[in-house]
Write an enzyme that holds these catalytic residues in place. Structure first.
Site, PDB file in Angstrom:
ATOM      1  N   ASP A   1      15.007   6.736   0.454  1.00 35.54           N
ATOM      2  CA  ASP A   1      14.763   5.128  -0.183  1.00 35.54           C
ATOM      3  C   ASP A   1      13.655   5.574  -1.305  1.00 35.54           C
ATOM      4  O   ASP A   1      12.004   5.944  -1.022  1.00 35.54           O
ATOM      5  CB  ASP A   1      14.986   4.575   0.141  1.00 35.54           C
ATOM      6  CG  ASP A   1      15.290   3.211  -1.109  1.00 35.54           C
ATOM      7  OD1 ASP A   1      15.682   2.720  -1.924  1.00 35.54           O
ATOM      8  OD2 ASP A   1      14.472   2.336  -1.293  1.00 35.54           O
ATOM      9  N   SER A   2      13.625   5.059  -2.326  1.00 33.01           N
ATOM     10  CA  SER A   2      12.482   4.447  -3.397  1.00 33.01           C
ATOM     11  C   SER A   2      11.282   4.288  -2.698  1.00 33.01           C
ATOM     12  O   SER A   2       9.811   3.880  -2.939  1.00 33.01           O
ATOM     13  CB  SER A   2      12.258   4.183  -4.743  1.00 33.01           C
ATOM     14  OG  SER A   2      14.072   3.057  -4.702  1.00 33.01           O
TER      15      SER A   2
ATOM     16  N   CYS B   1      19.301   4.606  -2.560  1.00 32.63           N
ATOM     17  CA  CYS B   1      18.760   4.535  -3.342  1.00 32.63           C
ATOM     18  C   CYS B   1      20.044   4.176  -4.088  1.00 32.63           C
ATOM     19  O   CYS B   1      20.297   6.299  -4.892  1.00 32.63           O
ATOM     20  CB  CYS B   1      17.619   5.191  -3.658  1.00 32.63           C
ATOM     21  SG  CYS B   1      17.237   4.670  -5.274  1.00 32.63           S
TER      22      CYS B   1
ATOM     23  N   GLU C   1      10.499  -7.947  -4.888  1.00 28.83           N
ATOM     24  CA  GLU C   1       8.463  -7.013  -4.053  1.00 28.83           C
ATOM     25  C   GLU C   1       7.734  -8.180  -4.002  1.00 28.83           C
ATOM     26  O   GLU C   1       6.433  -8.204  -3.583  1.00 28.83           O
ATOM     27  CB  GLU C   1       8.661  -5.849  -4.909  1.00 28.83           C
ATOM     28  CG  GLU C   1       9.589  -5.053  -4.787  1.00 28.83           C
ATOM     29  CD  GLU C   1       9.483  -3.306  -4.132  1.00 28.83           C
ATOM     30  OE1 GLU C   1       7.578  -3.531  -4.244  1.00 28.83           O
ATOM     31  OE2 GLU C   1      10.726  -2.890  -3.548  1.00 28.83           O
TER      32      GLU C   1
ATOM     33  N   CYS D   1      22.070  -2.026  -6.126  1.00 30.72           N
ATOM     34  CA  CYS D   1      21.069  -1.468  -6.056  1.00 30.72           C
ATOM     35  C   CYS D   1      20.675  -2.252  -5.122  1.00 30.72           C
ATOM     36  O   CYS D   1      20.494  -3.641  -4.546  1.00 30.72           O
ATOM     37  CB  CYS D   1      19.787  -2.902  -7.284  1.00 30.72           C
ATOM     38  SG  CYS D   1      18.704  -2.398  -7.369  1.00 30.72           S
ATOM     39  N   THR D   2      19.530  -1.834  -4.140  1.00 32.49           N
ATOM     40  CA  THR D   2      19.060  -1.597  -2.836  1.00 32.49           C
ATOM     41  C   THR D   2      18.883  -3.141  -2.707  1.00 32.49           C
ATOM     42  O   THR D   2      18.199  -3.090  -1.280  1.00 32.49           O
ATOM     43  CB  THR D   2      18.296  -0.928  -2.249  1.00 32.49           C
ATOM     44  OG1 THR D   2      16.928  -0.855  -3.053  1.00 32.49           O
ATOM     45  CG2 THR D   2      19.125   0.455  -1.916  1.00 32.49           C
ATOM     46  N   HIS D   3      17.824  -3.981  -3.914  1.00 28.88           N
ATOM     47  CA  HIS D   3      16.711  -4.778  -3.425  1.00 28.88           C
ATOM     48  C   HIS D   3      17.846  -6.005  -3.273  1.00 28.88           C
ATOM     49  O   HIS D   3      17.775  -7.193  -3.097  1.00 28.88           O
ATOM     50  CB  HIS D   3      15.869  -5.029  -4.098  1.00 28.88           C
ATOM     51  CG  HIS D   3      14.920  -4.002  -4.268  1.00 28.88           C
ATOM     52  ND1 HIS D   3      14.934  -2.100  -4.394  1.00 28.88           N
ATOM     53  CD2 HIS D   3      13.698  -4.384  -3.782  1.00 28.88           C
ATOM     54  CE1 HIS D   3      13.388  -2.317  -3.604  1.00 28.88           C
ATOM     55  NE2 HIS D   3      12.772  -3.031  -3.526  1.00 28.88           N
TER      56      HIS D   3
END
Ligand code: DGL
Length: 270
Positions: free
Chosen positions: A7-8, A70, A155, A189-191
């Site tokens: 992942d990023s 990602c 984040e 999206c992963t977040h």
């Protein structure tokens, strides 16, 4: 040989968490390119270059199979890596993304055949979801909404604060304004699963909201059942190693939000 998860940054841990719960027996290496995150705002060429470097690293570290957890990397780099680079990197190696399993699942949920996608700007601009959906479900109409503020909100630990509501409501309203018939939405999206309670609060209650963790985990399990030539090469030592291109303490403090298991993290240079 191990299963590599790329992942990023941290977000892929939401996908990895589900994979590890479904198949704890395998040995895993997770690589987060935290030093160069976010990928969601970067150009096609840069995402491809960074993703290829990380995939190559994971192969060098003993991965047989790499999952691009990602969405942005899956959208902008997967096809090139599979077609151009894998023959050179090793014909027996595999790289899989998160878009195809999500697209397969979505067709089974929607009744109205109007579906919504929340993603990064990069994922939305790539058109990967509409393209893949049209190949598999040509009766489905796709409506996309880029949510560039959601990754920074997560984040910066603002995901459960009142300030986050403004941008959650804004993007939810903007998606639903495109079609009131949308009955299924995917968090591409992963977040975004971290914002799930707030997204749920602003989406109409009849809309099904799909995260990708369980979908990708089930799809990988099915893939390994169908591909014994790959499965038989995988070691089963129940181990998990995490690598980050950033500082390890920074990684650990944030990773807790995304991953429930033990964290043993090492720094790595790409
Ligand atoms: N992992 C990215 C994705 O799923 C989100 C974070 C980023 O922009 O790098 O699209």
């Amino acid at each position: 040989m191990k299963i590599g998860i790329f992942d990023s940054g941290y977000g892929g841990l939401t996908v990895f968490d589900a994979i590890r719960k479904e198949m704890p027996q395998y040995d895993y290496i997770y690589l987060g390119d935290n030093a160069r995150t976010p990928y969601g705002t970067r150009s096609f060429d840069v995402v491809y270059e960074f993703t290829l470097q990380c995939v190559t690293k994971l192969f060098d570290m003993g991965a047989q199979l790499v999952i691009l957890a990602c969405n942005t990397a899956s959208a902008k780099a997967l096809r090139n890596i599979q077609q151009k680079d894998l023959p050179r990197l090793g014909a027996d190696k595999r790289v899989l993304g998160v878009i195809r399993p999500s697209v397969e699942a979505i067709g089974r949920f929607t009744r109205s055949r109007h579906i919504g996608i929340f993603g990064t700007q990069g994922t939305v601009d790539s058109g990967s979801y509409p393209i893949e959906i049209s190949k598999l479900w040509n009766d489905i109409k796709v409506f996309q909404q880029a949510c560039p503020m959601w990754v920074p909100i997560v984040e910066n630990h603002e995901y459960d604060q009142p300030g986050a509501d403004y941008f959650v409501k804004k993007y939810v309203d903007s998606l639903m304004a495109q079609s009131p018939d949308i009955d299924t939405v995917i968090l591409a999206c992963t977040h975004f699963p971290i914002l799930l309670p707030k997204i749920r609060q602003y989406l109409p209650s009849n809309v099904t909201l799909l995260g990708q963790g369980e979908i990708v985990a089930e799809s990988l399990k099915d893939y390994l059942t169908r591909h014994s030539e790959i499965e038989s090469t995988l070691s089963q030592g129940h181990s998990v190693k995490f690598y980050t291109t950033e500082n390890t303490e920074k990684f650990c403090s944030m990773a807790r939000l995304f991953f429930s298991g033990p964290l043993e993290v090492q720094h790595i240079s790409i």
